[in-house]
Design a protein around this motif. Sequence first.
Motif, PDB file in Angstrom:
ATOM      1  N   ARG A  29       1.005  -1.523  -0.045  1.00  0.00           N
ATOM      2  CA  ARG A  29       0.091  -0.112   0.045  1.00  0.00           C
ATOM      3  C   ARG A  29       1.154   1.467   0.265  1.00  0.00           C
ATOM      4  NH1 ARG A  29      -3.068   1.193  -1.707  1.00  0.00           N
ATOM      5  NH2 ARG A  29      -4.998   2.553  -0.030  1.00  0.00           N
ATOM      6  N   GLU A  30       1.989   1.690   0.499  1.00  0.00           N
ATOM      7  CA  GLU A  30       2.642   2.137   0.977  1.00  0.00           C
ATOM      8  C   GLU A  30       3.788   2.643  -0.517  1.00  0.00           C
ATOM      9  OE1 GLU A  30       6.016   2.289   3.868  1.00  0.00           O
ATOM     10  OE2 GLU A  30       4.206   2.269   5.849  1.00  0.00           O
ATOM     11  N   ALA A  31       4.060   1.642  -1.426  1.00  0.00           N
ATOM     12  CA  ALA A  31       4.881   1.900  -2.766  1.00  0.00           C
ATOM     13  C   ALA A  31       3.678   2.113  -3.391  1.00  0.00           C
ATOM     14  CB  ALA A  31       4.836   0.390  -3.122  1.00  0.00           C
ATOM     15  N   ALA A  32       2.346   1.785  -3.210  1.00  0.00           N
ATOM     16  CA  ALA A  32       1.547   2.856  -4.187  1.00  0.00           C
ATOM     17  C   ALA A  32       0.461   3.980  -4.222  1.00  0.00           C
ATOM     18  CB  ALA A  32      -0.275   1.574  -3.517  1.00  0.00           C
ATOM     19  N   GLY A  33       1.277   4.664  -2.729  1.00  0.00           N
ATOM     20  CA  GLY A  33       0.593   6.419  -2.614  1.00  0.00           C
ATOM     21  C   GLY A  33       0.252   6.589  -1.206  1.00  0.00           C
ATOM     22  N   ALA A  34      -0.231   5.197  -0.664  1.00  0.00           N
ATOM     23  CA  ALA A  34      -0.721   5.437   0.742  1.00  0.00           C
ATOM     24  C   ALA A  34      -0.150   6.314   1.787  1.00  0.00           C
ATOM     25  CB  ALA A  34      -0.953   4.227   1.748  1.00  0.00           C
ATOM     26  N   PRO A  35      -0.385   7.228   2.511  1.00  0.00           N
ATOM     27  CA  PRO A  35       0.781   7.593   3.449  1.00  0.00           C
ATOM     28  C   PRO A  35       0.595   7.089   4.772  1.00  0.00           C
ATOM     29  CG  PRO A  35      -1.605   8.078   4.588  1.00  0.00           C
ATOM     30  CD  PRO A  35      -1.790   7.601   2.888  1.00  0.00           C
ATOM     31  N   ALA A  36       2.445   6.467   4.463  1.00  0.00           N
ATOM     32  CA  ALA A  36       3.229   6.143   5.051  1.00  0.00           C
ATOM     33  C   ALA A  36       3.360   6.461   6.731  1.00  0.00           C
ATOM     34  CB  ALA A  36       5.054   6.272   5.404  1.00  0.00           C
ATOM     35  N   ASP A  37       2.202   7.045   7.469  1.00  0.00           N
ATOM     36  CA  ASP A  37       1.468   8.002   8.728  1.00  0.00           C
ATOM     37  C   ASP A  37       0.479   6.457   9.015  1.00  0.00           C
ATOM     38  OD1 ASP A  37      -0.305   9.217   7.569  1.00  0.00           O
ATOM     39  OD2 ASP A  37       0.225  10.825   8.676  1.00  0.00           O
ATOM     40  N   LYS A  38      -0.481   6.818   8.172  1.00  0.00           N
ATOM     41  CA  LYS A  38      -1.471   5.495   8.430  1.00  0.00           C
ATOM     42  C   LYS A  38      -2.742   6.353   8.990  1.00  0.00           C
ATOM     43  CE  LYS A  38       1.014   1.512   7.775  1.00  0.00           C
ATOM     44  NZ  LYS A  38       2.171   2.236   7.425  1.00  0.00           N
ATOM     45  N   VAL A  39      -2.410   8.026   8.233  1.00  0.00           N
ATOM     46  CA  VAL A  39      -2.967   8.327   8.916  1.00  0.00           C
ATOM     47  C   VAL A  39      -4.796   9.388   8.274  1.00  0.00           C
ATOM     48  CG1 VAL A  39      -4.035  11.096  10.621  1.00  0.00           C
ATOM     49  CG2 VAL A  39      -2.278   9.205  10.733  1.00  0.00           C
ATOM     50  N   ILE A  40      -5.608   8.916   7.977  1.00  0.00           N
ATOM     51  CA  ILE A  40      -6.574   9.707   6.995  1.00  0.00           C
ATOM     52  C   ILE A  40      -7.146  10.955   8.040  1.00  0.00           C
ATOM     53  CG2 ILE A  40      -9.273   9.240   6.347  1.00  0.00           C
ATOM     54  CD1 ILE A  40      -8.124   6.109   6.593  1.00  0.00           C
ATOM     55  N   ARG A  41      -6.724  12.242   6.951  1.00  0.00           N
ATOM     56  CA  ARG A  41      -7.639  13.033   7.526  1.00  0.00           C
ATOM     57  C   ARG A  41      -8.319  13.305   6.616  1.00  0.00           C
ATOM     58  NH1 ARG A  41      -2.313  13.014   7.686  1.00  0.00           N
ATOM     59  NH2 ARG A  41      -0.773  13.275   9.769  1.00  0.00           N
TER      60      ARG A  41
END
Length: 500
Positions: free
Chosen positions: A68-80
């Motif tokens: 998911r991180e390689a696909a561009g998901a935020p590294a901190d995994k926070v949905i703002r």
Amino acid sequence: MAESSRDTVEGAGWGTAERGTYRQLMPPKVQKLSWLDPRTLWAARNGVLASWFGDPTGRTRGRWVAQREAAGAPADKVIRRDDPDRFSFMVLGDTGEGDEPQYAVVPGFLETARGTAFSVIASDVIYPVGSTDDYGTKFFRPYRDYRAPIYAVPGNHDWYEGLGGFMRVFCGDAPPLPPEPAPRPLSRAWWRALLWHRPRPADGQRLRAAEELRAAPAQQAVQPGPYWAIDAGPVRIIGIDTGLLGTLDAEQGAWLREVARGPRPKVLVTGSPLYVDGEHHPCAIEDGGTVDDVVRDPAHRFVAAIGGDIHNYQRYPVDVDGRTIQYVVSGGGGAFMHATHTIPRVSVANVTERDFRCYPLRGDSLAFYSRLYGRRLRLPRFFALTEAEATAVVAERLGVPPVRTQGPPPRITRRIRLVASLLGAGRRPDRAARLRLPVRKIYTRVFSPGSATYSPPFFKSFLRLDVTPEAVRLRCFAATGNRAQEADPPVEDEVTIPLG
């Protein structure tokens, strides 16, 4: 306000009330889940294999997160999110059996969820093994009329096929993971791989058709992974993935400690409750410490911890160094009912019977199971207890006043006491204890799901949380399957949690 089970027998859903409209929402043909079917038991074997040969969940979860991180998901995994300081959200737990009990929750849920910003499913989105092909009837169809995003944390059942279906639905069309190298022959990992249940090929066209049921822009949500945090209004909601065996890997534990920092008030959502059935289950983290250590740290400002997995509602207001944290079980979203009458007199972390709340009430739970066993064993005249009899004998065995008093108290006979003992009410030791019928562990793992009832009352529940800068108002609503509770879902429990 609608009468609840604490008020009247009718408020609990007993009697000859009109059945609800939920059947109109169901597909024409529903395949009822039976855990007595050897094929189902064999497909759900991965939890047992993980306990025998080592749990690979942490490594697999790490691969999903890296993808998911390689696909561009935020590294901190926070949905703002951009929610205002005053907003509301819903919580459902253990939803996805796809039969009458799950759909019976939907009308009341939709009524109560009006104006909410989003919902969260806490554990076991799909039974029995989290298959991608089951999402149509067990997720997209029941919640197609909920016009807001739905986030989720997986439960152990979602992991039985490696979390592939969950990641595909909730995490942006995540592709399957590539296969891992073969383990060393005859090692524990080799035996585990040999016996491991692997995902069945998914019907992509079937899933795409199901996704159209929740295709509106307002319904879309993409998670950064199986665990995440949501910054919404004045609070941060943290969802953790406890995998197959109810633990956290070291990587997720480090992330949890990081996102828990700061003065923002926090609510934890987890697949494994931290307090349940009168016991403390702090949830171990692989490299040391527990999830509850993080929750209790005053610097982290957790105000509540909500867990699924157990299919009922429970609440424990625990005093932690002068502040109260609300520990909640919310697993009544659709799966078969776990008994509450077997919960002993509560005395844990200075929480007593006076503070503890549960739904269904213990008396209703005992009445429900006494009738179920009466049907199963074809001894209804012996086993079946009335609601009043069950309420009275539970109060006697626990040494507490009855929660619901309606009419003159019944005479408690030897038969009533024997049935209560055989079904484990209150767990008080007596001569019948050695003859006790399975109600908790063995029964709920094998017989209870196979004995699910398909007519009201179902004793399902869900939560609504109303957030302001000053407080969170948490309410547990009942879903019985009757029309009266569909139109006006009763509040079974309520607490206001200060954020100051």
